[in-house]
Scaffold this motif. Structure first.
Motif, mmCIF file in Angstrom:
data_model
loop_
_atom_site.group_PDB
_atom_site.id
_atom_site.type_symbol
_atom_site.label_atom_id
_atom_site.label_comp_id
_atom_site.label_asym_id
_atom_site.label_seq_id
_atom_site.Cartn_x
_atom_site.Cartn_y
_atom_site.Cartn_z
ATOM 1 N N VAL A 218 -29.789 0.862 46.536
ATOM 2 C CA VAL A 218 -29.169 2.182 46.475
ATOM 3 C C VAL A 218 -28.104 2.127 45.390
ATOM 4 C CG1 VAL A 218 -27.869 3.941 47.722
ATOM 5 C CG2 VAL A 218 -29.576 2.557 48.942
ATOM 6 N N PRO A 220 -25.083 3.841 43.305
ATOM 7 C CA PRO A 220 -24.113 4.945 43.193
ATOM 8 C C PRO A 220 -24.120 5.501 41.776
ATOM 9 C CG PRO A 220 -22.982 2.832 43.226
ATOM 10 C CD PRO A 220 -24.432 2.536 43.498
ATOM 11 N N TRP A 221 -23.931 6.804 41.652
ATOM 12 C CA TRP A 221 -23.951 7.444 40.339
ATOM 13 C C TRP A 221 -22.725 8.333 40.213
ATOM 14 C CZ3 TRP A 221 -26.468 5.403 36.683
ATOM 15 C CH2 TRP A 221 -26.791 6.096 35.501
ATOM 16 N N THR A 225 -23.055 11.011 43.708
ATOM 17 C CA THR A 225 -24.513 11.067 43.806
ATOM 18 C C THR A 225 -25.096 9.649 43.838
ATOM 19 O OG1 THR A 225 -24.753 11.190 41.400
ATOM 20 C CG2 THR A 225 -24.644 13.276 42.627
ATOM 21 N N TYR A 226 -26.345 9.546 44.274
ATOM 22 C CA TYR A 226 -26.988 8.239 44.404
ATOM 23 C C TYR A 226 -28.434 8.315 43.918
ATOM 24 C CZ TYR A 226 -23.079 6.714 47.312
ATOM 25 O OH TYR A 226 -21.834 6.381 47.773
ATOM 26 N N TRP A 227 -28.924 7.130 43.549
ATOM 27 C CA TRP A 227 -30.334 6.972 43.191
ATOM 28 C C TRP A 227 -30.919 5.847 44.035
ATOM 29 C CZ3 TRP A 227 -32.680 9.967 39.337
ATOM 30 C CH2 TRP A 227 -31.811 10.768 38.580
ATOM 31 N N ILE A 244 -27.118 12.313 51.722
ATOM 32 C CA ILE A 244 -26.479 11.003 51.530
ATOM 33 C C ILE A 244 -25.925 10.427 52.830
ATOM 34 C CG2 ILE A 244 -24.523 9.838 50.439
ATOM 35 C CD1 ILE A 244 -25.006 11.619 47.980
ATOM 36 N N LYS A 248 -27.329 6.982 54.576
ATOM 37 C CA LYS A 248 -26.466 5.813 54.786
ATOM 38 C C LYS A 248 -26.513 5.350 56.237
ATOM 39 C CE LYS A 248 -22.969 6.297 51.151
ATOM 40 N NZ LYS A 248 -21.515 6.462 50.893
#
Length: 257
Positions: A218, A220-221, A225-227, A244, A248
């Motif tokens: 996972v 973090p962006w 935001t996440y990818w 999200i 999690k």
């Protein structure tokens, strides 16, 4: 020996065709019809027919899942599964269904099913044994863990759920990605979301459903935001902000990264 029945199929033409054929047999009394799982359960609760002719490939909930709900009733019905796919039919029979009929329906084939129902109806102990087999198999074995997909025009393949890495909305359907191949599901991502929701999959974005067991990392962006990095694939899948927190929790991620 007379018996009552309801017919459940989301396709009006198929439903009417089967009702017409069944109406040719004096021993079969059709007391209702339904186009989806919810109406099927409601109809059964109200009329308690002896037999349910049940389509397997329904868009909201699979016919097998509906059968799992029906067998929980006191004195549940016998089930006759209807399907367009041989593989589904064979597995339905192995699951303890009374019988299965293939689309397009044939009167001669359905006549054999009618005779089988009549024979069971005239022998209470055999009827109870058939119900017992249905309940036992449906409890022991989760239904078809395979998704009907196409790899090329006209050829239907069955991909095990465990092999699916992720599903991506595509024009006119859904791309189903495995480690080795890419397939096409002739339906919507929402339909797949319903079908896969209890199989370890999550819709993480409006365009993506992922196999949670296949998430490799996972990332973090920007701006919270996440990818997601998917096992064995050089692709990063976006995660919607609204998902999200839930993601999690499911993955057991406690950090604020």
């Amino acid at each position: 020996m007379l018996f009552s029945a309801i017919v459940v199929d989301d396709e009006p033409y198929a439903r009417e065709e089967l009702i017409y054929i069944l109406s040719q047999f004096d021993s079969c009394r059709i007391i209702g019809q339904a186009a989806n799982a919810k109406d099927c359960i409601s109809l059964y609760s109200k009329f308690r027919p002896d037999v349910v002719f049940l389509d397997i490939e329904m868009p909201d909930i699979s016919g097998i899942e509906v059968a799992r709900q029906l067998v929980k009733f006191i004195n549940p019905p016998l089930i006759v599964f209807a399907t367009a796919y041989d593989e589904y039919a064979i597995e339905a029979f192995e699951l303890g269904a009374l019988d299965y009929i293939l689309k397009p329906f044939e009167e001669k084939r359905i006549a054999k099913t009618i005779m089988r129902i009549q024979n069971l109806k005239s022998n209470q102990s055999e009827w109870n044994e058939a119900l017992g087999r249905l309940s036992e198999f449906l409890e022991k074995k989760k239904i078809f863990k395979k998704l009907p997909v196409q790899q090329r025009a006209g050829v239907i393949s069955f991909v095990p759920y465990v092999d699916i890495l992720y599903c991506e909305a595509s024009e006119g359907g859904v791309k189903v990605i495995t480690l080795k191949d890419e397939y096409y599901f002739d339906g919507t991502l929402t339909e797949l979301e319903v079908r896969l929701k209890d199989e370890g999959f999550m819709r993480v974005h409006k365009s993506y459903i992922v196999n949670l067991k296949r998430i490799e990392a996972v990332l973090p962006w920007f701006k919270g935001t996440y990818w997601l990095v998917i096992e064995g694939k050089k692709i990063q899948i976006p995660v919607s902000k609204s998902i999200i927190k839930e993601l999690k929790e499911v993955l057991g991620i406690r950090c604020s990264c």
